[in-house]
Structures are given as C-alpha cells and as structure tokens.
Motif scaffolding. Structure first.
Motif, short mmCIF file in Angstrom:
data_model
loop_
_atom_site.label_atom_id
_atom_site.label_comp_id
_atom_site.label_asym_id
_atom_site.label_seq_id
_atom_site.Cartn_x
_atom_site.Cartn_y
_atom_site.Cartn_z
N ARG A 191 -10.74 -2.41 -0.02
CA ARG A 191 -9.57 -1.88 0.29
C ARG A 191 -9.74 -0.69 1.18
O ARG A 191 -10.49 0.32 0.80
N LEU A 250 -8.36 2.42 3.13
CA LEU A 250 -7.19 3.23 2.63
C LEU A 250 -7.36 4.59 3.63
O LEU A 250 -8.05 5.07 4.04
N TYR A 296 -4.62 7.94 4.25
CA TYR A 296 -3.73 9.13 3.59
C TYR A 296 -3.45 9.95 4.78
O TYR A 296 -4.46 10.91 5.22
N HIS A 306 -3.95 7.07 -11.98
CA HIS A 306 -4.03 5.54 -12.58
C HIS A 306 -5.55 5.50 -13.03
O HIS A 306 -6.42 6.04 -12.48
N ASP A 325 -8.57 2.17 -12.64
CA ASP A 325 -8.42 0.83 -11.84
C ASP A 325 -8.66 -0.14 -13.00
O ASP A 325 -8.70 0.01 -14.22
N LEU A 340 -16.45 3.46 -4.54
CA LEU A 340 -15.57 4.54 -3.92
C LEU A 340 -16.29 5.31 -2.72
O LEU A 340 -17.31 6.01 -3.26
N HIS A 360 -7.61 8.80 -12.58
CA HIS A 360 -7.81 9.53 -11.26
C HIS A 360 -6.56 9.56 -10.36
O HIS A 360 -5.76 8.88 -10.63
N VAL A 368 -5.14 11.02 -6.38
CA VAL A 368 -5.57 11.54 -4.91
C VAL A 368 -4.30 12.43 -4.56
O VAL A 368 -3.29 12.09 -4.47
N ARG A 421 -6.82 11.66 5.70
CA ARG A 421 -8.09 11.22 4.75
C ARG A 421 -8.30 9.69 4.65
O ARG A 421 -7.31 8.94 4.75
N SER A 438 -10.64 6.44 2.99
CA SER A 438 -11.56 6.04 2.07
C SER A 438 -11.75 4.48 2.05
O SER A 438 -10.63 3.87 2.48
N PHE A 494 -13.06 -3.06 -5.25
CA PHE A 494 -12.88 -3.40 -6.73
C PHE A 494 -13.59 -4.51 -7.26
O PHE A 494 -13.34 -5.70 -6.68
O1 AKG Z 1 -8.93 6.98 -1.82
C1 AKG Z 1 -9.40 7.24 -2.99
O2 AKG Z 1 -10.32 8.21 -3.18
C2 AKG Z 1 -8.75 6.51 -4.32
C3 AKG Z 1 -8.41 5.39 -3.93
C4 AKG Z 1 -7.94 4.70 -5.54
O3 AKG Z 1 -8.11 5.43 -6.54
C5 AKG Z 1 -7.51 3.14 -5.74
O4 AKG Z 1 -7.30 2.75 -4.34
O5 AKG Z 1 -7.56 2.65 -6.56
#
Ligand code: AKG
Ligand code: FE2
Length: 295
Positions: free
Chosen positions: A163, A165, A167, A185, A187, A194, A237, A239, A246, A248, A252
């Motif tokens: 994934r 990501l 932000y 949440h 995972d 990550l 965790h 964010v 950001r 990332s 998974f």
């Molecule tokens: O972007 C991150 O650092 C965490 C992303 C995350 O926790 C997720 O997508 O489940």
C-alpha cells in the motif's frame, strides 16, 4: 518533553539470512518506489479516480477510509494505492486482469509513470520474500518449525498487499473535529512491514516511532495475535498530521484467504486456554475491511 519509543532493532544482515538482508539493502529501490508513489499521487484527481479501488486494490481517495471505524471524524486525511498479489489473479474475482491490477492502461498514466509498474513489481517481490523470511524467524521464536507458516498454508498465495500512502500537508478539520492521517487501529493480519519518508510526531500519550533509514518498522497484526493467543500482541498505532506532507509504504503480509487461524498448540496450556475461536482468514479480513470502508 518528546518521548521516542526505543524499539528493539533487529539486524538481519547475517549471511544465512540473505533474503532479508538483500531486501534491507535495497535503499535505492525504496527511494525509487517512494518517488514513483509521489508521482502517482501528484496526478490530477480525475486521473486517480479512474483507478478507484476495486476490492482492496487500486486508489482510495482522501477521507474515504476510517482506520478507526468508531471515529466520528469524516475520515482519515490520506490517500492510498494498493497493489497485489501479483499472480493467481482468479482468487479475487473483483480484480480483473493483470493490467487492471495496476490500472496503468490509461494513456496519460503510462506517459507520466513509465517505470511505475516495473518498480512496484520488483519491490513487491523483494518485500514479499523479506516478509516470508521474517515469518520463519517468528516461527522459530515461537519454538515452531521454521516453515510453520508455510505448512499451515498461510503463505500459499498469501493475501499480501503493498500500500502506497500519501498524507497531504494542511489543516483538514474544523477546530472541534480531530482529523488524523490514520486514526487509531491495529493491522489485521500477520505482520506489516512499514517504511516512511517523514517521521510523524505523536502526542505524549502515544509514543513516537522513529524511522531508521534502511529498516522496516514491523507491526504485528491481529491474526498473529489470535494465532499466538496474545503471546505476540498486535500494535495499536496511528498517524497524526505534523504539518508536512508524508509518504509511506506499508506491506501487509496476511494469510491465504482459506487459511484457518486458530491458537497454535504451543501457545496455550491449561492455565492459558485459547482466547479466540478459529476464524477463516478471508472472512476475518473481509469484515475488518468492510468496517474501515463502510461498505
Ligand atoms: O503510514 C503509516 O506510517 C502507517 C500506515 C498504517 O498504519 C496503515 O496503513 O495501516
Ligand atoms: Fe496500520
């Protein structure tokens, strides 16, 4: 005073752990993936919307997901793009052909992102083998055979999703509404690897997880917690926005959808009986994803 969580750092670069070590040495590739990811997210929204999520693959726009389904916010201030698995396409009827997984045929995307698919495929394969090796170490740590997760069938066509990501920077909520990049949440699966480009600040009640170049942050997922009867705990965790854009990458690594996740024998005894009933991985994942997407 800012608190930074002191996580154990596992150095897996010994020669007999070559597949993980090789992956962890792919810093250049990781940079490329993050670059390609940022190019994708910089496409106009209408281009990205052509690639809207089908099943769990594809593009998820800003605020379309709430990692914490109980949150009263309008959604997480993040957009994402999910890829995988690369083969055995028939297991996910909604996914269509290989071309559709990457949603690349649209002309402008092909022109803007010529190396996109090759970069993602290369990274996906490497991070998948790193994840598998990591699970063999988890098995050894649980006094199981190294190939435990192979023999349970979990890694036979695993539900492994990369994934990307993003932000965006900026204030999204009104003063009485807290908008998080990813609401709290854990995972859902076995392990998450990550990587992030910017570190985000967490308020004191949470602990800041430092990013180390060339290393993954490893989250234990809920199915691993169920398997090990809470011997390995999944990590809550989130964010929070830190005023900066950001990027990332989350990988998974979750079991094959038909794999039944039930307490491992060595993780229970008379005084610690199984806490969770057996579940079929695919059903569990489907329900958790339904909750975060509200559909
Ligand atoms: O972007 C991150 O650092 C965490 C992303 C995350 O926790 C997720 O997508 O489940
Ligand atoms: Fe997460």
């Amino acid at each position: 005073m800012e608190q930074v969580l002191k996580l154990p750092i596992l150095d897996l670069s010994s020669p007999d752990r070559s597949s993980i070590a090789n992956c962890l040495r792919q810093e250049e590739l990781i940079e490329q993936v993050l670059d390609e990811s940022s190019k994708f997210f910089s496409l106009p929204l209408e281009e990205k919307m052509k690639l809207l999520r089908k099943g769990y693959r594809g593009y998820t726009p800003l605020f379309a997901e709430k990692s914490d389904p109980q949150s009263t916010s309008k959604g997480d201030s993040k957009e994402s793009y999910s890829i995988g698995p690369l083969e055995n396409m028939n297991q996910w009827p909604s996914q269509g052909t290989l071309v559709n997984v990457f949603h690349i045929p649209c002309k402008s995307s092909t022109e803007i992102l010529p190396c996109w698919r090759a970069t993602m495929e290369s990274f996906y394969s490497k991070i998948l083998s790193a994840g598998k090796r990591l699970l063999s170490l988890v098995a050894l740590a649980l006094n199981l055979n190294e190939d435990f997760f192979e023999t349970t069938g979990a890694l036979d066509r695993p539900t492994a999703v990369l994934r990307l990501l993003h932000y965006p920077a900026g204030e999204f909520g009104s003063s009485d509404e807290e908008i998080l990049g990813a609401s709290a949440h854990s995972d859902y699966g076995m392990v998450t690897l990550l990587i992030c480009r910017e570190k985000s600040k967490q308020p004191l009640v949470w602990e800041d997880v430092p990013h180390i170049n060339g290393a993954f942050i490893v989250n234990i997922g809920d199915m691993m917690e169920r398997w090990t009867n809470c011997l390995l705990r999944s990590t809550l965790h989130r964010v929070i926005p830190c005023g900066q854009e950001r990027y990332s990458l989350a990988f998974f690594l979750d079991p094959n959808e038909d794999c039944v996740v039930e307490c491992i024998e060595s993780c229970c005894n008379e005084s610690s009986t199984p806490r969770f009933p057996p579940i079929r991985s695919g059903d569990y994942l489907k329900e958790r994803l339904r909750l975060i997407w509200g559909s």
